[in-house]
Enzyme design. Structure first.
Site, PDB file in Angstrom:
ATOM      1  N   ASP A 104       0.272  -1.359   7.063  1.00 32.44           N
ATOM      2  CA  ASP A 104       0.730   0.178   6.590  1.00 32.44           C
ATOM      3  C   ASP A 104      -0.072  -0.278   5.735  1.00 32.44           C
ATOM      4  OD1 ASP A 104       3.780   1.035   7.970  1.00 32.44           O
ATOM      5  OD2 ASP A 104       4.595  -0.137   6.340  1.00 32.44           O
ATOM      6  N   ASP A 106      -0.539   0.598   2.591  1.00 29.41           N
ATOM      7  CA  ASP A 106      -0.226   0.398   1.244  1.00 29.41           C
ATOM      8  C   ASP A 106       0.378  -1.061   0.919  1.00 29.41           C
ATOM      9  OD1 ASP A 106       2.456  -0.875   2.184  1.00 29.41           O
ATOM     10  OD2 ASP A 106       3.161   0.626   1.863  1.00 29.41           O
ATOM     11  N   GLU A 108       1.743  -3.717   0.316  1.00 29.87           N
ATOM     12  CA  GLU A 108       2.208  -4.841   0.643  1.00 29.87           C
ATOM     13  C   GLU A 108       1.666  -4.626   1.875  1.00 29.87           C
ATOM     14  OE1 GLU A 108       6.766  -6.343   2.025  1.00 29.87           O
ATOM     15  OE2 GLU A 108       6.056  -4.804   0.278  1.00 29.87           O
ATOM     16  N   TYR A 334       3.843   8.919   6.593  1.00 34.08           N
ATOM     17  CA  TYR A 334       3.857   7.495   6.158  1.00 34.08           C
ATOM     18  C   TYR A 334       5.391   8.048   5.045  1.00 34.08           C
ATOM     19  CZ  TYR A 334       4.219   3.237   3.795  1.00 34.08           C
ATOM     20  OH  TYR A 334       4.559   1.598   3.433  1.00 34.08           O
ATOM     21  N   ARG A 336       6.067   5.979   2.345  1.00 32.02           N
ATOM     22  CA  ARG A 336       7.172   5.575   0.580  1.00 32.02           C
ATOM     23  C   ARG A 336       5.388   6.046   0.016  1.00 32.02           C
ATOM     24  NH1 ARG A 336       8.079   1.122   4.085  1.00 32.02           N
ATOM     25  NH2 ARG A 336      10.263   0.607   3.923  1.00 32.02           N
ATOM     26  N   HIS A 381      -2.544   8.207  -0.789  1.00 35.77           N
ATOM     27  CA  HIS A 381      -1.290   8.932   0.884  1.00 35.77           C
ATOM     28  C   HIS A 381      -0.813  10.569   0.752  1.00 35.77           C
ATOM     29  CE1 HIS A 381       0.371   5.058   0.686  1.00 35.77           C
ATOM     30  NE2 HIS A 381      -0.809   4.917   1.358  1.00 35.77           N
TER      31      HIS A 381
END
Length: 946
Positions: A104, A106, A108, A334, A336, A381
């Protein structure tokens, strides 16, 4: 480079994503030269216990998993359950010419990609492949345009992880020592718990105020129609020019905040209503204003969670689970994200559907642009929206159930965001009259008409307050003008009482955390899940209620770690972490100041993080913490609520002193419901041990007790009776029947209960038949054949002939006749089937005939609401069917002598390897004990995820 079979012929490319579902979807979009495999989340993390830490580390490093003395170097270990997957990834990488890390986009996801690179140690070119939607074009574009790994994002995520580990593993043991074992503290979870506790404190301190006003129904004398009603309802606003007090005029103490308003009590309100009964009324003013409402911004993570809670009854966790599936299967972008922006492609798709579905009249001339309001939003994002350059309508997706409903919500919100404003008029009418006693009374009525619905044709946002009026609700008033005479059809006096502040729901807590800039919005669902799982908070309907345990935990944290649960401090920490992510601050100096305090770091970063203190010193000096004091809360009249190791209880007086009283408090009691009167009721209830008398046969005393699993009777064995070992004697014990209670059970009842199981007799073949009371009720047993009895009394009355008659009947196979439902909740909005509460083998559960969900500890059959029932079913559906665990194969027998002999004939290299392996196993045996002992001392139970 285009990801086609032609370009892939020159080599093999390995693409690693997080989840198998995502891997399956992406695999279909890439050519045959691509292998797509999942890491299945994180493959490497800080150790969960000392046993996982490599042997070379000792002391604090083994306990924390972080070397605080050497620049906070983290000790990473491959998760035990991921070793097989790592091995598989290494094998696939060995056969590949390029590696694409497609986790992903981001912090994390970037960290997972970095860990993969560190563990796999690829010798082939590595590319970071990023995308925010899983469509054919997006995936192929991501392969063709990879980027480098963003080390700054990795460092920022690592700093968060270390910070959360230090917070969790240092503060949680304090809770174990001073409150209760196995508790946890966390940077965000503790602050979230404090918010819920503070709201309950406000409710406890709240004092209700009573106030009255008048409601008048006035008629124009004309025949009405839908566009011009004949009557209007207005509320009393002023008396002799003085405004009548409403709920907003009273403080939490029940007193008026403003002395300039008129507080009507019941007598005055009724007297005024009577004095106005025959009065003449006229319109004093009509004020009309244009009404305009703009569409809501597209969803980001938190607003999606809030709306899914309001409209669909989903919890934050269930919302994210369903959204994850929609994303992985290519239906939405996505999920988040902090951003409300839409790409040009998305704007074009939304505008096209506005024209197609609603007509050109609903499309604004220019595309709407939504600026991100969230501080430190990750603008790379997009907002959460349907995927692709053409949005599929909900009907075109083929989705069902919760996925369909959530997709529909996202689709409507996205399309509506590109529609015209809703317009109309709002009107306020003032009506006046003079009472018989000469007092002037003025009533007001407000109305709203919508002349052009605009975006409301597609979407209207919900509200947290169930009594709030939604944006598309119209209130039409009669068409009146100043001076028009009106007749009072009815004037009534209405009594009201102020209400305490509403408890948080998941939706409103998410909103509060975001507004206070505490934590990251993407973690809120897991944070709420954590405080529910830890028992700090439980649910009543959709409301989040703090437990008494959370009061003790928050009390300790506020008094001794005040800064760590301070809202501004926590928000400032979030700012600092974002500064580190932007390269404006350095991680190690910041961590030094947080952990060691200003002395350690003042010479390094004098201007950095002045608000930080020294965590290490705080958790070292625990002498000032009085465990009893922080777990005690006065109720009134000498009664104190205490949180003990085995649960909450109320107490009056000192232990062993005359007049001392103590009673357990139900775990599911809301703290604001614990009053002096309720505590007195608890004291009055029978509790403790009831002496029933001596058994005439054994001479042992028989007592009745209230245990964890209900009331029971037992015998008191003489002193010196062995309780353990081969000669141990267990006291006879039996549960009370449902028809019995502690304060009415007699010695004879107890002796009869303890005589069970009762031998009824033997059948023709000499097999003994016994009557027994089991977990699921009374039954007969003959060998391995059991038959249910209809009542508990039959245990003592059934004869051998009656028992043989029961066994003469063929044993009922399959399920017994279905029990009637305990409660009906209504129709589930997803399955559109009736939802009922039933009593099952493991307790009550809700079901719609397709999905079953067990009621939680804090749910009650009598008080459960339809919304709570629907939420439990939605969470169960989101989890999917339970995975069946395969049976483990039996352990292989030890190698025989023959095999050992044969092994000697193998190559020397293999023999050496075998010796090494054996040596390792021997060493492991020796260190197991030490590791286990060390592991017990670690903060394994501490939650370290924020």
């Amino acid at each position: 480079m285009s990801p086609t079979s032609e370009t892939a012929q020159g080599g093999r490319r390995l693409v690693i994503v997080e989840s198998p579902a995502k891997a399956k979807t992406i695999k279909g979009y890439l050519g045959p030269g691509y292998v797509v495999e999942a890491s299945v989340g994180h493959i490497r993390d800080l150790p969960n216990g000392a046993a996982e830490v490599p042997e070379k580390y000792t002391g604090e490093v083994r306990r924390l998993g972080v070397d605080v003395e050497h620049d906070f170097q983290p000790i990473y270990v491959v998760n035990a359950d991921k070793k097989a997957q790592v091995r598989k990834l290494k094998e696939l990488l060995a056969e590949s010419d390029e590696l694409f890390l497609a986790t992903d986009e981001d912090r994390e996801g970037e960290a997972i990609a970095w860990h993969l690179q560190e563990v796999l140690k690829p010798k082939v070119p590595v590319h970071r492949m990023v995308f925010h939607e899983i469509t054919k074009d997006a995936i192929r574009d991501a392969v063709a345009n990879p980027r480098e790994l963003n080390q700054r994002m990795v460092d920022a995520q690592e700093t968060r992880r270390i910070l959360d580990r230090l917070y969790g593993y240092e503060v949680s043991p304090v809770l174990w020592k001073k409150v209760m074992p196995k508790l946890s503290a966390g940077r965000v979870q503790s602050v979230a718990t404090r918010l819920v506790v503070e709201r309950e404190r406000e409710r406890i301190a709240f004092r209700s105020a009573e106030y009255w006003d008048l409601t008048g129904t006035f008629s124009t004398g004309r025949a009405g129609d839908p566009s011009d009603p004949s009557t209007l309802v207005a509320r009393l606003n002023t008396v002799d020019g003085k405004r009548v007090a409403q709920g907003r005029d009273f403080g939490a103490n029940g007193r008026l905040k403003n002395a300039e308003v008129l507080h009507l009590d019941e007598a005055n309100a009724r007297a005024l209503a009577a004095a106005l009964a025959d009065s003449s009324f006229a319109v004093r003013s009509v004020e009309s204003k244009p009404y305009r409402r703009s569409p809501y911004a597209p969803f980001r993570t938190t607003t999606l969670q809030q709306e899914a809670s309001r409209k669909l009854g989903f919890g934050a966790k269930a919302t994210m689970q369903v959204a994850q599936k929609l994303y992985e299967n290519g239906f939405i972008t996505y999920m988040r994200t902090d951003s409300t922006t839409l790409s040009e492609t998305a704007v074009a798709a939304a505008r096209a559907q506005v024209t197609q579905l609603y007509g050109a009249d609903y499309l604004p001339e220019k595309a709407r642009v939504y600026a991100g309001k969230v501080k430190n939003a990750q603008e790379a994002h997009e907002a959460i929206r349907p995927s692709g350059d053409r949005f599929r309508t909900p009907a075109e997706t083929g989705l069902t159930g919760d996925q369909f409903r959530l997709y529909e919500l996202i689709w409507k919100r996205t399309v509506a965001s590109q529609m015209k404003d809703a317009t109309g008029n709002s009107v306020t009418v003032r009506i006046g009259g003079t009472a018989r006693d000469g007092r002037d009374a003025e009533f007001t009525a407000s109305g709203k008409t919508i002349t052009f619905h605009g975006f409301m044709k597609a979407y209207v946002e919900g509200a947290d307050d169930p009594n709030a009026e939604l944006d598309d609700r119209e209130r039409r008033l009669p068409q009146v003008a100043e001076g028009d005479a009106l007749a009072a059809d009815e004037i009534t006096a209405d009594g009201h009482a102020t209400k305490p502040p509403a408890r948080y729901t998941e939706a409103s807590l998410v909103k509060e955390l975001e507004e206070r800039e505490i934590g990251r919005p993407s973690t809120y669902a897991s944070i709420i899940g954590t405080i529910l799982d830890r028992g700090y908070v439980f649910k009543k309907g959709t409301a989040l209620v703090p437990s008494f345990l959370s009061f003790a935990v928050v009390n300790l944290l506020e008094k001794h770690f005040g800064r760590l649960v301070d809202y501004d401090f926590t928000a400032k920490m979030e700012d600092d972490l974002d500064r580190i992510a932007r390269g404006e601050a350095q991680a190690v100096p910041w961590l030094k100041r947080f952990y060691f305090g200003s002395e350690e770091a003042s010479d390094i970063v004098p201007a950095d993080g002045d608000h930080l203190g020294g965590l290490k010193e705080l958790v070292t000096d625990l002498g000032a913490i009085d465990a009893r004091e922080i777990s005690s809360f006065p109720v009134g009249e000498g009664i104190v609520l205490r949180v003990g190791r085995y649960g909450p209880y109320v107490e009056r007086g000192e232990k062993d002193a005359e007049g001392h009283q103590r009673a357990d408090v139900p775990d599911d009691l809301a703290p604001d419901e614990l009053t002096v009167a309720y505590a007195e009721e608890l004291f009055a209830k029978p509790s403790g041990e009831f002496q029933l008398g001596a058994d005439p046969v054994s001479g042992n005393q028989i007592v009745a007790k209230d245990g964890r699993y209900g009331p029971y009777v037992t015998e008191v064995l003489p002193e010196g009776t062995p309780k353990t070992g081969k000669n141990a004697v267990k006291p006879r014990t039996a549960s009370l029947f449902k028809s019995m209670s502690l304060d009415t059970v007699t010695l004879d009842d107890a002796l009869k209960l303890m005589s069970l199981p009762r031998v009824v007799g033997t059948d023709a073949e000499g097999v003994e038949i016994t009557a027994q009371n089991g977990r699921y009720g009374p039954y007969l047993k003959k060998g391995t054949d059991s038959r249910s009895l209809e009542s508990e009394e039959q245990l003592f009355t059934i004869t051998l002939d009656e028992a043989l008659a029961i066994y003469a009947q063929p044993k009922a196979r399959g399920r017994a006749a279905a029990k009637p439902p305990l409660k009906e909740l209504g129709t589930d909005p997803v399955s559109e089937r009736p939802v009922v509460v039933k009593d099952g083998r493991f307790g009550p559960y809700v079901t719609d005939g397709e999905t079953n969900a067990t009621l939680r500890r804090d749910d009650d059959v009598e008080t459960i609401t339809p919304e709570r029932g629907y939420e439990l079913l939605a969470e169960k559906r989101a989890k999917g069917p339970a995975k069946k665990t395969a049976k483990k194969a039996p352990a292989k027998k030890a190698t025989t002598a023959k095999k050992a002999t044969a092994a000697k004939k193998t190559a020397v290299k293999k023999t050496a390897a075998g010796k090494t392996t054996t040596a390792k196993k021997t060493a492991a045996k020796k260190t197991t004990t030490a590791k286990s002992a060390a592991a017990k001392k670690t903060a394994a139970a501490a939650s370290v995820e924020e």
